[in-house]
Design an enzyme around this catalytic site. Sequence first.
Site, mmCIF file in Angstrom:
data_model
loop_
_atom_site.group_PDB
_atom_site.id
_atom_site.type_symbol
_atom_site.label_atom_id
_atom_site.label_comp_id
_atom_site.label_asym_id
_atom_site.label_seq_id
_atom_site.Cartn_x
_atom_site.Cartn_y
_atom_site.Cartn_z
ATOM 1 C CB CYS A 128 -1.794 7.301 1.582
ATOM 2 S SG CYS A 128 -3.185 6.525 2.410
ATOM 3 C CD GLU A 184 -3.050 -0.971 0.529
ATOM 4 O OE1 GLU A 184 -3.221 0.092 -0.101
ATOM 5 O OE2 GLU A 184 -3.813 -1.937 0.445
#
Length: 501
Positions: free
Chosen positions: A281, A247
């Site tokens: 993010c 990720e």
Amino acid sequence: MTQTAPAQPPRVDDGQARFASLDPRTGEVVGHHVVHTEADVHEAVRVARSAAAFWSDLGFDGRKARLDAWRRLLVKRLDEFQALISAETGKSADDARTEVALVIDHLHWAAKSASKVLGKRKVSSGLLMYNHAASLEYRPLGVVGVIGPWNYPAFTPMGSIAYALAAGNAVVFKPSEYTPGVGEFLSAAFGEVVPEFPVFTVVTGFGETGAAVCSSGVDKVAFTGSTVTGKKVMAACAGSLTPVLVECGGKDPLIVAEDADVRSAAESAVWGGIFNAGQTCAGVERVYVAAAVYDEFVRLVTERASKLRPGGEPDADFGPITMPRQVDVIASHVADALDRGGRAVVGGLESVRPPYVEPIVLVDVPDESTAVTEETFGPTLVIRKVADADEAVRLANSLRYGLGATVFSRNRGEELAARLRCGMVSVNAVLAYASVPGLPFGGVGDSGFGRIHGEDGLREFTYAHAVTRKRFGALLDPMTYDRGSRTMKHIIRLVRLLYGR
Ligand code: NDP
């Protein structure tokens, strides 16, 4: 108080190597933590393996009872948990409370859903195998190594930890060197409700400790962090064929179509770009606005963003930049945008005052600028005028990143969302997908692969185990040397009849 924290937490040597985690708002020491060596990490994984057998044997109901008890304990200690997150990251009390609320909601969902998603179920056996019963279940992998970042030191790794535990795995977690205390807090609370074995342990230290997780023989590595480190993790795991979930970062776009609720889009752009000091993010970094509503949108964003101030007090709009060297990245992207002819309508280079960065909103920035192409991870927005939503989609899809996206449109929201190359899209709201525990979270391209959260997030930490059981002899059995040409003739005739049309 404004200060410049050291580029890396200082190492303290008192026989056993330790390091300090610091409050980025003040530079004060929050706690000291052991620098776990490669041997320590490998030992932690060895011990976790026997714990994994105990945990897996508890079954779905037994694990759910423990995970529910852990959740209740975290709720009971919510204030302490929030204060620790704020201390290690500097984030405001409400940003930390939002993170804790998300952790608890996801933990609840993972514990509740594991049995339904992963438990044994019947599968249709199809035409040729009609005389067999088929079943499928998803089994735990064993020990999962989780490597996490500092920006959401609880929510992000818990996207792997809670789901891996619910699936029946033991977990060895390496938190960021900036937020080791949050990792230890989670593990200590878990240890109170699962005292028998170290099912969820934490190893602390620097990048070397993370690298040791990759070489430790874990059954999967779940990594969340930068794309650069993600590539190193994948390379390190390749030698032992250890599967990886990666990720990574993003450069998420927000599209404002001609028919958008412009006020709501502006508010979401400001919040999505600036909360948690832009260190998200899937935060908004690029904004593409249809020409028809561009001027109004820029005016509303400017009005709203220029009122926000970072600070160290608990009720500040947002906190400092947690990782000191990120400040240089933010400044270099803003400088690049301005050097190439961009304009700052809110703030400017002077807004970068370590450890704080005030809101910066840029317009007229060329598409080649690093402010548009690379992850900035600061409280900045780049707004770009486009002819229409179709051009916005083309530009949104133009980078190698593909984590999340946002679309504002009254009538075309889902149509535009379907055309975006990324893992998740929120229509007429920002980041909503991350708060829905049943939805998978993860990216494509440079944003990584694999999924946390949701059913996919539970299956990510399992392997599929399929079983067939012959119930009775078949009239036509092709899987024997006694099948004869007549059997095959009948089977092919059947296949032609059923599937050839
Ligand atoms: P880093 O890549 O710097 O670090 C992530 C983790 O990897 C840390 O625990 C780090 O340890 C560890 N690490 C460093 N080197 C190695 C190595 N060689 N082998 C194994 N592990 C290693 O990321 P940040 O902590 O700076 O986090 C910010 C990044 O995370 C941003 O790019 C952000 O977009 C991304 N992110 C992605 C999310 C997603 O779900 N897609 C969610 C949240 C963040 P140490 O800190 O001790 O160096």
